[in-house]
Design a protein around this motif. Sequence first.
Motif, PDB file in Angstrom:
ATOM      1  N   THR C 128     -61.235  -0.622 -25.483  1.00 55.67           N
ATOM      2  CA  THR C 128     -60.896  -0.924 -26.454  1.00 55.67           C
ATOM      3  C   THR C 128     -60.215  -0.210 -27.484  1.00 55.67           C
ATOM      4  O   THR C 128     -60.008  -0.644 -28.175  1.00 55.67           O
ATOM      5  CB  THR C 128     -62.264  -1.754 -27.621  1.00 55.67           C
ATOM      6  N   GLN C 131     -63.337   3.478 -28.816  1.00 53.73           N
ATOM      7  CA  GLN C 131     -64.340   3.927 -29.605  1.00 53.73           C
ATOM      8  C   GLN C 131     -65.941   4.745 -29.258  1.00 53.73           C
ATOM      9  O   GLN C 131     -65.693   4.628 -27.608  1.00 53.73           O
ATOM     10  CB  GLN C 131     -64.838   2.766 -30.080  1.00 53.73           C
ATOM     11  N   THR C 142     -64.140  10.636 -31.421  1.00 49.32           N
ATOM     12  CA  THR C 142     -63.683   8.972 -30.894  1.00 49.32           C
ATOM     13  C   THR C 142     -62.836   7.658 -31.948  1.00 49.32           C
ATOM     14  O   THR C 142     -62.816   8.836 -33.715  1.00 49.32           O
ATOM     15  CB  THR C 142     -64.823   8.230 -30.163  1.00 49.32           C
ATOM     16  N   ALA C 143     -62.590   7.074 -31.785  1.00 51.10           N
ATOM     17  CA  ALA C 143     -61.843   6.698 -32.181  1.00 51.10           C
ATOM     18  C   ALA C 143     -62.948   5.659 -33.414  1.00 51.10           C
ATOM     19  O   ALA C 143     -62.810   5.225 -34.751  1.00 51.10           O
ATOM     20  CB  ALA C 143     -61.041   4.491 -31.713  1.00 51.10           C
ATOM     21  N   THR C 144     -63.590   6.067 -33.205  1.00 51.09           N
ATOM     22  CA  THR C 144     -65.157   5.123 -34.334  1.00 51.09           C
ATOM     23  C   THR C 144     -65.983   6.597 -34.953  1.00 51.09           C
ATOM     24  O   THR C 144     -67.222   6.206 -36.160  1.00 51.09           O
ATOM     25  CB  THR C 144     -66.020   3.724 -34.411  1.00 51.09           C
ATOM     26  N   THR C 145     -65.735   7.054 -34.386  1.00 53.26           N
ATOM     27  CA  THR C 145     -66.935   8.599 -34.652  1.00 53.26           C
ATOM     28  C   THR C 145     -65.171   9.377 -35.602  1.00 53.26           C
ATOM     29  O   THR C 145     -64.970  10.720 -34.433  1.00 53.26           O
ATOM     30  CB  THR C 145     -67.480   9.273 -34.016  1.00 53.26           C
ATOM     31  N   PRO C 146     -64.692   9.318 -35.997  1.00 53.92           N
ATOM     32  CA  PRO C 146     -63.523  10.538 -36.342  1.00 53.92           C
ATOM     33  C   PRO C 146     -64.017  12.263 -37.349  1.00 53.92           C
ATOM     34  O   PRO C 146     -63.398  12.912 -36.470  1.00 53.92           O
ATOM     35  CB  PRO C 146     -62.855   9.632 -37.411  1.00 53.92           C
ATOM     36  N   ARG C 149     -69.206  12.716 -33.580  1.00 58.80           N
ATOM     37  CA  ARG C 149     -70.608  11.760 -33.961  1.00 58.80           C
ATOM     38  C   ARG C 149     -71.638  12.892 -34.049  1.00 58.80           C
ATOM     39  O   ARG C 149     -72.172  14.173 -33.542  1.00 58.80           O
ATOM     40  CB  ARG C 149     -71.178  11.514 -32.075  1.00 58.80           C
ATOM     41  N   GLU C 154     -74.982   8.343 -36.056  1.00 58.00           N
ATOM     42  CA  GLU C 154     -75.591   7.469 -34.978  1.00 58.00           C
ATOM     43  C   GLU C 154     -76.686   7.488 -33.263  1.00 58.00           C
ATOM     44  O   GLU C 154     -76.048   6.593 -32.909  1.00 58.00           O
ATOM     45  CB  GLU C 154     -73.642   7.351 -34.287  1.00 58.00           C
TER      46      GLU C 154
END
Lengths: 366, 92, 246
Positions: C128, C131, C142-146, C149, C154
Amino acid sequence: MTERGQSSRGGDKRVLMCGNEALAEAAIMAGCDAYFGYPITPQNEISAYMARRMPDEGRVFLQSESELAAINMVFGASATGQRTMTSSSSPGISLMQEGISYLAGAELPAVVVNVMRGGPGLGNIAPSQGDYFQATRGGGHGDYRTIVFGPSSVQELADCMLLAFDLADLYRMPVMVLADGILGQMMEPIVLKEKPRRDLPAKEWALTGAEGRPQNIVRSLWLGEGVLEELNCTLRDRYEQIQKNEVICEQHDVDDAEIVVVAYGVAARIVCAAVQKAKQDGIKAGWIRPVTLWPFPIEQISKAADELRIFLVVEMSNGQMVEDVRLAVSGKAPVVFYGRPGGGVPTVDEIFELIKQLTLRSKTPI
Amino acid sequence: MAGKIVINSERCKGCGLCVVVCPRKTIVISGISNKNGYFPAQTDNGDCTGCAACAVVCPEAIIEVLREGSGRVIVAIEPGKEKKPTLTKEKA
Amino acid sequence: MKTVFERTPTLKDCPTHYCPGCGHGIAHRLIAETIDELGIRGRTIGIAPVGCAVLAYDYLDVDMIEVAHGRAPAVATGMKRTNPDKIIFSYQGDGDLASIGAGEILHAGHRGEQITVIFINNAVFGMTGGQMAPTTMLEQVTATTPKGRTAAGEGYPLQVAELLVTLPGTIYVERCALSSVAQVRNTKKAIKHAFELQLSGAQGLSLVEVLSPCPTYWRLSPAKAMEWIESHMTKVFPLGQLKGGR
Ligand SMILES: Cc1ncc(C[n+]2csc(CCOP(=O)(O)OP(=O)(O)O)c2C)c(N)n1
Ligand code: SF4
Ligand code: SF4
Ligand code: SF4
Ligand SMILES: [Mg+2]
């Protein structure tokens, strides 16, 4: 292990059974190889019965960790060519929708029983017909249908199970049987007798290990341009076949009726009594009882609407099947709805009074 | 040259993993792309021993390895010492 | 000269759709070799996940099914319970197994289903768009932890293998890596052992976790991605036979 089409309990003699147990025994008779399910009221008799009976017959019973898991266990067993089923009640069926959609997409047969209860949300455990939309509209995501039965007696519930397994295999799709708490608990004498079966094609697509043959793949992902559209069209053609060939519907005294009451499942039993009462009262009343909710008896109802008469739809919901009746009637006749949602059960007198009022009003010139 | 590799370069994605793992540094990335637009691995098999390290890491499984025959074919990936599985209960 | 290494028949002779340097291709080959070496192609059923490996059936020439995201262990249960003589394996990514399917793997392990699970941990959702996965490293972008992490935001990377070790129903849990020639060889042995256990009728679930590179979403070259497994991932996901030696 007994052969498919047999059960050590089956035979010609009448036995007294509750709906939940009758459908379970009928599934065994239909040759159900495996049952997977997660407890939920009001259908717990099914899993308890299966837990006792399936091992006796040399078959598989497993209590899953959730409905999500149950429907996916069904998915796995079905892909290997086994006859398999699960049962649940409304909230659990919601969780199963992902799996049902995958079954439809992968063209896998399975039987899913929904002993409906009141909703939305956790609702209550009282009988309901609130899942008609969910069952007949596909329920999960994507462009698909499920065959849906709405039986109204314990005998018919058992008979539907036999047919459900055959139709699932024949059309390679999930089939739902809708009951409710009343039907599930109701004790009635029934005869568990083998019916003539459909001619079923061999399951050449089944995953059995690719010994001496090319690989079989069961999938629902089709990325190539136009490939999914092609599958959708194949499914559409199949659904059209089903609409043409598999409608089951009972009609009583419709021809000269000034009012036709439409109901399914337990509601139809009450309607039947109310219509009898109306007839004793001199009212020309008839009733139509769809047994298959999808395919819906569109033609039958449409034909009945060719004469000017009132249609009254009675459901244990705020009105779901009534939309199908309206579509079938297609503006040719007035359609009136009466429903009791949330566990309410309409009484014979409520419906009788309504029939009286409606027929009186129709005689009054406007 | 005790060994030799054959790379199906049309299927190569030029990831270079084979290049890094080759103990003899006999593989290089070509400057001419294949029909998929990747710069494929290529070799002159100079010092190749046929150790198969390159084949073991190739994600596309497109490297074939040959070795000077000594009667016995040595498989690149040893099946491992056939120990009896532990914690194995006989099936009831 | 004799051929000492060639493509095994159960690995179809076709290109993959994977990015250059992706570990999925290596893992597929190890499974295919195992199936051929054990001579079980005719009785094996594989389960492809939702993830980059969703098309695994295009590469592995055995009977295969594609299932809903995370549900492979439940599907495997349905298959194995009704077909005890078949060899059932699932192939799952870390999003599939450790995130959305955490419940299914836990309960299949808990029940001791006689199945083999190949768990590809690449610390991201590859398919996807990279992410965060439950297995994403602390500080990993990652894409969702720019911004990377964080434990506070998280949570820590989820060690599924260690969790499964605690269940009596699991008989073999090993964590391997594809980070070097030696590690790939070791992973092969672990995968083969997991299949052999099922073949021998051993009562329980076996799982091989494979630390696998995703150069694309780690934003590293394939060679650097291999190094990153050793320098970073193995610190949080230590390699070894966590349960049931071979
Ligand atoms: C129910 C559902 N939710 C979300 C998705 C979208 N999705 C597809 S793959 C994926 C994550 C895959 O990650 P992983 O399992 O780690 O596999 P990888 O691609 O990294 O190999 C997600 C979230 C989906 N297909 N279905
Ligand atoms: S076989 Fe060994 S020596 Fe020969 S090219 Fe491959 S890695 Fe290098
Ligand atoms: S490892 Fe394989 S794909 Fe990568 S460069 Fe070498 S031959 Fe090409
Ligand atoms: S995104 Fe990552 S996991 Fe997916 S194919 Fe590319 S490298 Fe492999
Ligand atoms: Mg991943």
